[in-house]
Design a protein around this motif. Structure first.
Motif, short mmCIF file in Angstrom:
data_model
loop_
_atom_site.label_atom_id
_atom_site.label_comp_id
_atom_site.label_asym_id
_atom_site.label_seq_id
_atom_site.Cartn_x
_atom_site.Cartn_y
_atom_site.Cartn_z
N UNK A 288 -23.47 -63.99 -35.45
CA UNK A 288 -22.23 -63.77 -34.71
C UNK A 288 -21.07 -63.64 -35.68
N UNK A 289 -21.34 -63.87 -36.97
CA UNK A 289 -20.28 -63.71 -37.96
C UNK A 289 -19.92 -62.24 -38.18
N UNK A 290 -20.77 -61.33 -37.68
CA UNK A 290 -20.38 -59.92 -37.72
C UNK A 290 -19.85 -59.57 -36.34
N UNK A 291 -18.56 -59.26 -36.28
CA UNK A 291 -17.97 -58.94 -34.99
C UNK A 291 -17.63 -57.48 -34.89
N UNK B 63 -31.40 -60.20 -21.12
CA UNK B 63 -30.08 -60.36 -20.50
C UNK B 63 -29.21 -61.42 -21.19
N UNK B 64 -29.83 -62.49 -21.64
CA UNK B 64 -29.07 -63.54 -22.32
C UNK B 64 -28.42 -63.01 -23.59
N UNK B 65 -29.19 -62.22 -24.37
CA UNK B 65 -28.63 -61.67 -25.62
C UNK B 65 -27.52 -60.70 -25.30
N UNK B 66 -27.72 -59.92 -24.24
CA UNK B 66 -26.69 -58.94 -23.91
C UNK B 66 -25.38 -59.67 -23.58
N UNK B 67 -25.48 -60.71 -22.79
CA UNK B 67 -24.27 -61.44 -22.42
C UNK B 67 -23.59 -62.00 -23.67
N UNK B 68 -24.35 -62.60 -24.59
CA UNK B 68 -23.68 -63.15 -25.78
C UNK B 68 -23.14 -62.03 -26.67
N UNK B 69 -23.83 -60.90 -26.71
CA UNK B 69 -23.33 -59.78 -27.51
C UNK B 69 -21.99 -59.30 -26.95
N UNK C 251 -29.32 -53.78 -31.15
CA UNK C 251 -30.69 -54.07 -31.60
C UNK C 251 -30.69 -55.07 -32.75
N UNK C 252 -29.76 -54.89 -33.68
CA UNK C 252 -29.67 -55.82 -34.80
C UNK C 252 -29.26 -57.21 -34.31
N UNK C 253 -28.32 -57.21 -33.39
CA UNK C 253 -27.84 -58.49 -32.84
C UNK C 253 -28.97 -59.24 -32.13
N UNK C 254 -29.64 -58.48 -31.25
CA UNK C 254 -30.71 -59.11 -30.46
C UNK C 254 -31.87 -59.57 -31.35
#
Ligand code: BG6
Length: 480
Positions: free
Chosen positions: A36-39, A72-78, A27-30
């Motif tokens: 993306x600096x937090x892995x 879906x796009x965010x999920x793929x990048x996550x 949720x935070x990512x999306x």
């Protein structure tokens, strides 16, 4: 936004991670709050390739009711950012692998989230320190620890001593997800963002306070944990006492990050410990038996898989506490929580005294109720004249509902994870709070464990009848 960091989640294939943590992180990512600096580096027992781990996370996200709508796009990048390591937490290798992973990234900041059974907290803390992963030479290192912190006062002290061999108190984030709930924070907003409540908020006008955390769920396959914990460790020592502290505390001084925690600690200090001799006088315990809930026939605690025969583990408690300070002297705080009650509802109700002299019959007490979940809101119960010739009074309710904002409530785990990543510890209970809350409940553990009878209550009811006697003749539990 948080600085670049590695977020290492131990126990990533466990129940909590699947249901709450991963959805919160996603949720935070999306929402663009975690660059993306937090892995994320997941750590678990099972061997899995990165591909398998990504598939596991995708499934967990789709299954959890806590996941925001997936784009879906965010999920793929996550998923692309995720990494996984497996190993034996009692060995050294897995920590060496974690160190190597962290070193391979452009940052030495790291948050280690222990979503693990309490018996592993020391093992992992030592394991990380064995690789120097607690050292903050060129970045920060923090440890997030799930509740319960210890299993009683003594083991909590021992745990604290073992952790602080390596970690400073300021690196330790003890999570209590109730503090991350929007509605719990709103308790502070209502109390201290309005001038009208403070003059009422004391023994002069308040008769008593009721805090209820009812759950309709039963064990949900967690017998291994719950048989060890029971309701006192699972809910009372942490979530319920924290709600009490926020209700009873003095206004914190502005601008000091520790002020909130200081004020909560003072409330705990003012609560006397429950002596084992008094346990059955001030508290009622119960265990759910078979019953019917939402039209479905459910088996009792004793028949749950993994529960020992004749187990005394309590799944319900009602307790009376007093805060011995000037503000609250003589005002009882009644707390109750249980599993397999008729519904899921958490509420803090401040019940006022009746008018000093009633010129009308049937004058009830005013109640200011903070509905923590669900149907989140705040309501005030008043007496009002009903229309007509007669001077007849009836209870009416002024109601504020969160829906009015038209925005979804943020998940408490998202909020707290972000706080931990940005280094804001104010919503994480500090050492004294945890020790004080163990001190308060220790007598219940001493009196009850392995002794006496745990009364059974039928699933789908509000718990043992003795709870009604506990609250007294002139008061009654709120009908929720
Ligand atoms: C957890 C307990 O801390 O809180 C669970 O271990 C309980 O037993 C849960 O079900 C309740 O949390 P919430 O946010 O659903 O009220």
């Amino acid at each position: 936004a948080p600085e670049p960091a590695t977020l290492v989640v131990f126990g990533v294939t466990g129940d909590l991670a699947r249901r709450k943590l991963l959805p919160a992180i996603f949720g935070l990512f999306q929402g663009g709050l975690l660059s993306s600096a937090v892995e994320l580096l997941g750590v678990g027992r099972q061997e899995m390739s990165s591909g398998e781990f990504r598939q596991f996370v995708a499934e967990a996200l789709r299954e959890s009711s806590e996941t925001d709508e997936i784009e879906e796009g965010s999920l793929a990048s996550f998923l692309e950012t995720l990494a996984y390591r497996s190993g034996d937490l009692a060995g050294e290798q897995v920590y060496a692998d974690i160190r190597e992973f962290c070193e391979g990234r452009g940052t030495s900041n790291a948050l280690f989230y222990l979503s693990l059974p309490p018996s592993l907290f020391i093992t992992v803390s030592d394991g990380l320190a064995g690789q120097g992963l607690h050292e903050q030479t060129d970045g920060w290192r923090r440890l997030v620890i799930e509740k319960p912190f210890g299993r009683d006062l003594e083991s909590a002290r021992e745990l604290q001593a073992r952790l602080t061999r390596h970690w400073q108190e300021s690196q330790i984030y003890r999570i209590d997800h109730y503090l991350g709930k929007e509605t719990v924070q709103n308790l502070l907003a209502i109390r201290f963002g309005n001038a009208i409540f403070e003059p009422l908020w004391n023994r002069n006008l308040i008769d008593h306070v009721q805090i209820t955390a009812a759950e309709d769920l039963g064990l949900e396959g967690r017998a291994g944990y719950y048989e060890e914990a029971g309701v006192v460790r699972d809910m009372l020592q942490n979530h319920l006492l924290q709600l009490l502290a926020l209700t009873a505390m003095e206004p914190p001084a502005p601008g000091s990050p520790d002020a909130l925690r200081d004020e909560k600690a003072k409330v705990f200090q003012a609560i006397g410990r429950i002596t084992p001799e008094k346990a059955d006088e001030v508290a009622v315990r119960g265990q759910y038996a078979a019953g019917t809930l939402y039209g479905e026939r459910l088996s009792g605690y004793q028949d749950e898989e993994g529960v020992a025969e004749g187990s005394r583990t309590a799944t319900y408690i009602a307790v009376r506490l007093e805060v011995d300070n000037w503000r609250w002297q003589g005002v009882p705080f009644f707390l109750r929580t249980g599993k397999r009650l008729p519904k899921k509802v958490t509420e803090i109700a401040v019940v006022f005294k009746r008018p000093p002299l009633s010129i009308f019959p049937n004058v009830e007490r005013n109640v200011l109720a903070f509905r923590i979940q669900p149907d989140e809101g705040v309501s005030l119960k008043l007496s009002s004249k009903t229309p007509g010739q007669e001077m007849e009074l009836r209870e009416v309710v002024m109601d504020f509902r969160y829906d009015a904002f038209g925005a979804p409530l943020e998940s408490p785990y998202s909020r707290l994870l972000l706080d931990a990543l940005t280094g804001d510890a104010s919503l994480f209970p500090r050492e004294e709070e945890v020790m004080e809350s163990w001190r308060i409940v220790q007598g219940l553990l001493d009196a009850w464990e392995g002794q006496g009878q745990t009364e059974r209550y039928t699933s789908g009811t509000w718990g043992p009848d003795a709870a009604d006697e506990l609250i007294g003749e002139d008061r009654r539990w709120r009908r929720l």
